[in-house]
Design a protein around this motif. Structure first.
Motif, mmCIF file in Angstrom:
data_model
loop_
_atom_site.group_PDB
_atom_site.id
_atom_site.type_symbol
_atom_site.label_atom_id
_atom_site.label_comp_id
_atom_site.label_asym_id
_atom_site.label_seq_id
_atom_site.Cartn_x
_atom_site.Cartn_y
_atom_site.Cartn_z
ATOM 1 N N HIS A 181 0.844 -1.189 0.000
ATOM 2 C CA HIS A 181 0.000 0.000 0.000
ATOM 3 C C HIS A 181 0.882 1.242 0.000
ATOM 4 C CE1 HIS A 181 -2.693 3.055 1.926
ATOM 5 N NE2 HIS A 181 -3.604 2.463 1.161
ATOM 6 N N GLY A 182 1.203 1.766 -1.193
ATOM 7 C CA GLY A 182 2.021 2.966 -1.291
ATOM 8 C C GLY A 182 3.375 2.784 -0.632
ATOM 9 N N ASP A 183 3.761 3.779 0.157
ATOM 10 C CA ASP A 183 5.041 3.725 0.854
ATOM 11 C C ASP A 183 4.931 3.055 2.220
ATOM 12 O OD1 ASP A 183 6.268 5.050 -1.252
ATOM 13 O OD2 ASP A 183 5.818 7.028 -0.419
ATOM 14 N N SER A 184 3.725 2.638 2.582
ATOM 15 C CA SER A 184 3.547 2.005 3.886
ATOM 16 C C SER A 184 4.141 0.600 3.876
ATOM 17 C CB SER A 184 2.058 1.924 4.233
ATOM 18 O OG SER A 184 1.459 3.201 4.254
ATOM 19 N N GLY A 185 4.474 0.131 5.068
ATOM 20 C CA GLY A 185 4.936 -1.246 5.178
ATOM 21 C C GLY A 185 3.822 -2.211 4.825
ATOM 22 N N PRO A 186 4.143 -3.393 4.371
ATOM 23 C CA PRO A 186 3.116 -4.338 3.925
ATOM 24 C C PRO A 186 2.294 -4.900 5.079
ATOM 25 C CG PRO A 186 5.267 -5.389 3.934
ATOM 26 C CD PRO A 186 5.502 -3.936 4.235
ATOM 27 N N PHE A 187 1.065 -5.247 4.742
ATOM 28 C CA PHE A 187 0.208 -6.006 5.649
ATOM 29 C C PHE A 187 0.252 -7.451 5.180
ATOM 30 C CE2 PHE A 187 -3.832 -8.073 6.538
ATOM 31 C CZ PHE A 187 -3.999 -7.826 7.884
ATOM 32 N N VAL A 188 0.589 -8.376 6.074
ATOM 33 C CA VAL A 188 0.823 -9.765 5.693
ATOM 34 C C VAL A 188 -0.153 -10.678 6.432
ATOM 35 C CG1 VAL A 188 2.498 -11.644 5.545
ATOM 36 C CG2 VAL A 188 3.273 -9.259 5.335
ATOM 37 N N ALA A 189 -0.855 -11.494 5.672
ATOM 38 C CA ALA A 189 -1.733 -12.520 6.251
ATOM 39 C C ALA A 189 -1.237 -13.893 5.810
ATOM 40 C CB ALA A 189 -3.172 -12.313 5.791
ATOM 41 N N THR A 190 -1.096 -14.796 6.760
ATOM 42 C CA THR A 190 -0.661 -16.156 6.433
ATOM 43 C C THR A 190 -1.704 -17.149 6.913
ATOM 44 O OG1 THR A 190 0.608 -16.415 8.490
ATOM 45 C CG2 THR A 190 1.770 -15.515 6.584
ATOM 46 N N TRP A 191 -1.798 -18.253 6.187
ATOM 47 C CA TRP A 191 -2.763 -19.316 6.481
ATOM 48 C C TRP A 191 -1.975 -20.615 6.440
ATOM 49 C CZ3 TRP A 191 -7.855 -19.833 3.130
ATOM 50 C CH2 TRP A 191 -8.811 -20.574 3.825
ATOM 51 N N ARG A 192 -1.740 -21.208 7.609
ATOM 52 C CA ARG A 192 -0.933 -22.416 7.722
ATOM 53 C C ARG A 192 -1.775 -23.535 8.339
ATOM 54 N NH1 ARG A 192 1.582 -19.280 5.132
ATOM 55 N NH2 ARG A 192 3.627 -18.375 5.570
ATOM 56 N N GLY A 193 -1.423 -24.764 8.024
ATOM 57 C CA GLY A 193 -2.161 -25.850 8.642
ATOM 58 C C GLY A 193 -1.715 -27.209 8.152
ATOM 59 N N HIS A 194 -2.305 -28.243 8.752
ATOM 60 C CA HIS A 194 -2.018 -29.612 8.338
ATOM 61 C C HIS A 194 -3.312 -30.405 8.280
ATOM 62 C CE1 HIS A 194 -2.032 -30.004 12.760
ATOM 63 N NE2 HIS A 194 -2.421 -31.244 12.554
ATOM 64 N N ARG A 195 -3.318 -31.376 7.385
ATOM 65 C CA ARG A 195 -4.489 -32.214 7.167
ATOM 66 C C ARG A 195 -4.668 -33.193 8.327
ATOM 67 N NH1 ARG A 195 -6.651 -33.812 1.962
ATOM 68 N NH2 ARG A 195 -4.768 -32.916 1.031
ATOM 69 N N VAL A 196 -5.907 -33.318 8.800
ATOM 70 C CA VAL A 196 -6.234 -34.276 9.848
ATOM 71 C C VAL A 196 -6.560 -35.613 9.179
ATOM 72 C CG1 VAL A 196 -7.839 -34.839 11.701
ATOM 73 C CG2 VAL A 196 -7.122 -32.473 11.360
ATOM 74 N N THR A 197 -5.863 -36.654 9.598
ATOM 75 C CA THR A 197 -6.014 -37.938 8.921
ATOM 76 C C THR A 197 -6.628 -39.032 9.789
ATOM 77 O OG1 THR A 197 -3.712 -38.481 9.479
ATOM 78 C CG2 THR A 197 -4.118 -37.489 7.320
ATOM 79 N N SER A 198 -6.324 -39.072 11.075
ATOM 80 C CA SER A 198 -6.830 -40.166 11.910
ATOM 81 C C SER A 198 -8.265 -39.899 12.342
ATOM 82 C CB SER A 198 -5.949 -40.352 13.142
ATOM 83 O OG SER A 198 -6.167 -39.312 14.077
#
Length: 245
Positions: A181-198
């Motif tokens: 966003h312009g000269d502003s520092g970035p806004f960061v969104a992360t989405w992490r996870g693992h698949r449930v198997t049992s």
């Protein structure tokens, strides 16, 4: 490997300017093949007992609420020159749980009839009941970019550009969306996870679903109240609803 899969996830948001602020929350997300979702919003490859905790309604997403979810996504892709006939469409999303749903972001990995990646769709919802879908074609490292179109945070106007890293999940989920966003520092969104198997882990996760859905909604609003003391509110423009042909 099951088609419809439950992921235990962690979502984090971080901004560096004009104030430094970050938070994270745990949640549950579903990876769903849209061909498995019937007109009533039930994933046909899931056991019926979990339906109250895992319903996927077309009305909660882009397009005509009276059409099938997959038909709406295929129609949106067709409007953008992409044919998804006979191709698989996978959606990573939150389910409707006991009548409540909160879906800040749904990611769709769309394939053509030859099972080649055709596009990725990022459907963003804000807390004002509005939504916007960004259709992008990713490079060989699963990266893409798009101009911001939807007012999401009351502390950011509708300007800037998203940089996306959205590889299709396997047993792990690792997606990142960065707003420049312009000269502003970035806004960061992360989405992490693992698949449930049992089976045992799935049962434990299923019991977490009702509480996590409400808590995520409340936490995001609480973080907004905390920021309100430090940042000015930006006016919210009228959003142009995306219509499907």
């Amino acid at each position: 490997m099951d088609v419809t899969s439950l992921f235990l996830t962690t979502v984090s948001h971080a901004r560096s300017t004009p104030v430094r602020h970050s938070f994270r929350y745990r949640s549950c997300s579903w990876l769903v093949d849209l061909d498995q979702v019937d007109a009533r919003g039930r994933a046909q490859d899931l056991p019926r007992w979990i339906t109250p905790l895992a319903r996927f309604r077309a009305a909660d997403h882009l397009g005509n609420p009276n059409r099938r979810w997959r038909d709406n996504i295929a129609g949106f892709a067709e409007d953008n020159g992409i044919d998804l006939t006979d191709g698989q469409v996978l959606a990573l999303t939150s389910s409707r749980v006991l009548g409540h749903v909160f879906n800040p972001l749904t990611l769709y990995w769309c394939h053509d009839a030859q099972d080649r990646p055709a596009c990725v769709i990022a459907e963003v919802h804000n807390t004002y009941g509005e939504r916007h879908a960004y259709l992008v074609r990713t490079d060989d490292r699963s990266r893409a970019s798009a101009d911001k179109q939807l007012y999401v945070s009351p502390f950011n106007d509708v300007s800037g550009r998203y940089q996306m890293s959205v590889p299709e999940p396997t047993d792990r989920l690792h997606a990142t969306i960065t707003l420049h966003h312009g000269d502003s520092g970035p806004f960061v969104a992360t989405w992490r996870g693992h698949r449930v198997t049992s089976t045992g882990d799935r049962l434990r996760a299923a019991y977490r679903l009702p509480l996590s859905t409400w808590l995520v909604s409340l936490q995001i609003r609480w973080e907004g109240i905390r920021l309100w003391r430090h940042l000015p509110l930006q006016p919210r423009p009228t959003h142009q609803v995306q219509e499907l042909v």
